[in-house]
Design an enzyme around this catalytic site. Structure first.
Site, PDB file in Angstrom:
ATOM      1  N   TRP A   9       0.784  -1.246  -0.001  1.00 47.24           N
ATOM      2  CA  TRP A   9       0.000   0.135  -0.009  1.00 47.24           C
ATOM      3  C   TRP A   9       0.915   1.385   0.134  1.00 47.24           C
ATOM      4  O   TRP A   9       0.362   2.398  -0.152  1.00 47.24           O
ATOM      5  CB  TRP A   9      -0.850   0.173   1.345  1.00 47.24           C
ATOM      6  N   HIS A  95      12.799  -2.422  -0.864  1.00 50.26           N
ATOM      7  CA  HIS A  95      12.238  -1.894  -1.790  1.00 50.26           C
ATOM      8  C   HIS A  95      12.979  -0.604  -2.555  1.00 50.26           C
ATOM      9  O   HIS A  95      13.473   0.021  -1.876  1.00 50.26           O
ATOM     10  CB  HIS A  95      10.627  -1.154  -1.354  1.00 50.26           C
ATOM     11  N   GLY A 173       5.238   2.287 -10.565  1.00 51.28           N
ATOM     12  CA  GLY A 173       4.302   3.189 -10.784  1.00 51.28           C
ATOM     13  C   GLY A 173       4.193   4.229 -12.018  1.00 51.28           C
ATOM     14  O   GLY A 173       3.643   5.299 -11.926  1.00 51.28           O
ATOM     15  N   GLY A 230       1.538  -2.673  -6.353  1.00 52.20           N
ATOM     16  CA  GLY A 230       1.580  -1.368  -5.716  1.00 52.20           C
ATOM     17  C   GLY A 230       0.215  -0.696  -5.806  1.00 52.20           C
ATOM     18  O   GLY A 230      -0.878  -1.068  -5.285  1.00 52.20           O
ATOM     19  N   GLY A 231       0.039   0.096  -7.023  1.00 47.58           N
ATOM     20  CA  GLY A 231      -1.114   0.831  -7.172  1.00 47.58           C
ATOM     21  C   GLY A 231      -2.394   0.038  -7.289  1.00 47.58           C
ATOM     22  O   GLY A 231      -3.564   0.555  -6.633  1.00 47.58           O
TER      23      GLY A 231
HETATM   24  P1  PGA Z   1       3.297  -0.607  -8.792  1.00 48.11           P
HETATM   25  O1  PGA Z   1       4.119  -0.429  -7.735  1.00 48.11           O
HETATM   26  O2  PGA Z   1       2.294  -1.803  -8.948  1.00 48.11           O
HETATM   27  O3  PGA Z   1       2.480   0.804  -8.326  1.00 48.11           O
HETATM   28  O4  PGA Z   1       4.178  -0.179 -10.024  1.00 48.11           O
HETATM   29  C1  PGA Z   1       4.895  -1.722  -7.272  1.00 48.11           C
HETATM   30  C2  PGA Z   1       5.629  -1.801  -6.154  1.00 48.11           C
HETATM   31  O5  PGA Z   1       6.321  -0.934  -5.952  1.00 48.11           O
HETATM   32  O6  PGA Z   1       5.750  -2.849  -5.283  1.00 48.11           O
END
Ligand code: PGA
Length: 253
Positions: A9, A95, A173, A230-231
């Site tokens: 998140w 990360h 992202g 992520g998103g």
């Molecule tokens: P994203 O992020 O799916 O928004 O590209 C993935 C992550 O950073 O774990």
């Protein structure tokens, strides 16, 4: 091989929004078929609530970071023992945002992993190259260095207790995702390293703009064992859809 869909998140949601998201996921998780492992990584302040709400469900709770030292004078930090006492079972380490914005190194990541494993938590270790490294063709070398530095000091048994996530930084992202071919070749490369180290069964997740409309081809790759999302993990519908896709694709494989 295990299949895992984990949701990072990041620094999103307030308490009411976090509660609403967890509640929806818990409700829908009852209808999930198969044995895909589901992990959510809310921000620190919502971990206890998330553990309580998900108790007895298939959803496990991860932290997004931890400190390498068990306790002490480290103002503002959160220890593995604190996470463990809450019922948190996993922790994301290394990360790319932590590397980029907080200067985290593979040496620090290696220490965190040791502490997590010692206390029985599962590290989700993130690796991956930046855009210039992809474009200059150095990406295998970069990832190999990361793996050696962060995982090199772990025993075979410790390594077997980890999850690896390959996250090409240029895909995080950005809406730009690795192709299935790019993901598979890197996952096969990581698998070869893990096999050489005696831990061929370690799940390797793909991360980077993974969404319901591109996940099937990524999850279908032989060495992709699910995703770090992520998103799309901020939306209960999309995240649950990704779990369904992982189940469907791996069942057909
Ligand atoms: P994203 O992020 O799916 O928004 O590209 C993935 C992550 O950073 O774990």
């Amino acid at each position: 091989m295990r299949t895992i869909v984990a949701g990072n998140w990041k620094m999103n949601k307030d308490r009411a929004e976090a509660l609403a998201l967890v509640s929806k996921l818990v409700g829908w998780s009852e209808e999930l078929e198969g044995d895909v492992e589901v992990v959510i990584a809310p921000p620190f302040p919502f971990l206890e609530m998330a553990v309580q709400c998900t108790r007895g469900t298939r959803i496990k709770v991860a932290a997004q970071n931890c400190h390498a030292v068990a306790q002490g004078a480290y103002t503002g930090e959160v220890s593995v023992l604190m996470l463990k006492s809450l019922g948190v079972t996993h922790c994301i380490v290394g990360h790319s945002e932590r590397r980029q914005y907080f200067g985290e190194t593979d040496t620090q990541v290696a220490e965190k992993m040791k502490t997590l494993l010692f206390h029985g938590l599962t590290p989700i270790y993130c690796c991956g190259e930046v855009l210039s490294e992809r474009e200059s063709g150095k990406f295998f070398h970069v990832v190999e260095e990361q793996l050696r530095e962060a995982l090199g000091g772990l025993s075979e048994e410790e390594l077997a207790g980890c999850i690896v996530a390959y996250e090409p930084v240029w895909a995080i992202g950005t809406g730009r995702t690795a192709s299935a071919e790019q993901a598979q070749e890197m996952h096969a490369f990581i698998r070869a390293y893990l096999s050489e180290r005696g831990a061929p069964e370690v799940p390797i997740l793909y991360g980077g703009s993974c969404k319901p409309d591109n996940a099937a081809s990524l999850f279908a790759c032989a060495d992709v064992n699910g995703g770090l999302i992520g998103g799309a993990a901020l939306d209960a519908g999309q995240f649950t859809e990704l779990v369904h896709i992982a189940h469907r694709v791996k069942q057909d494989a």
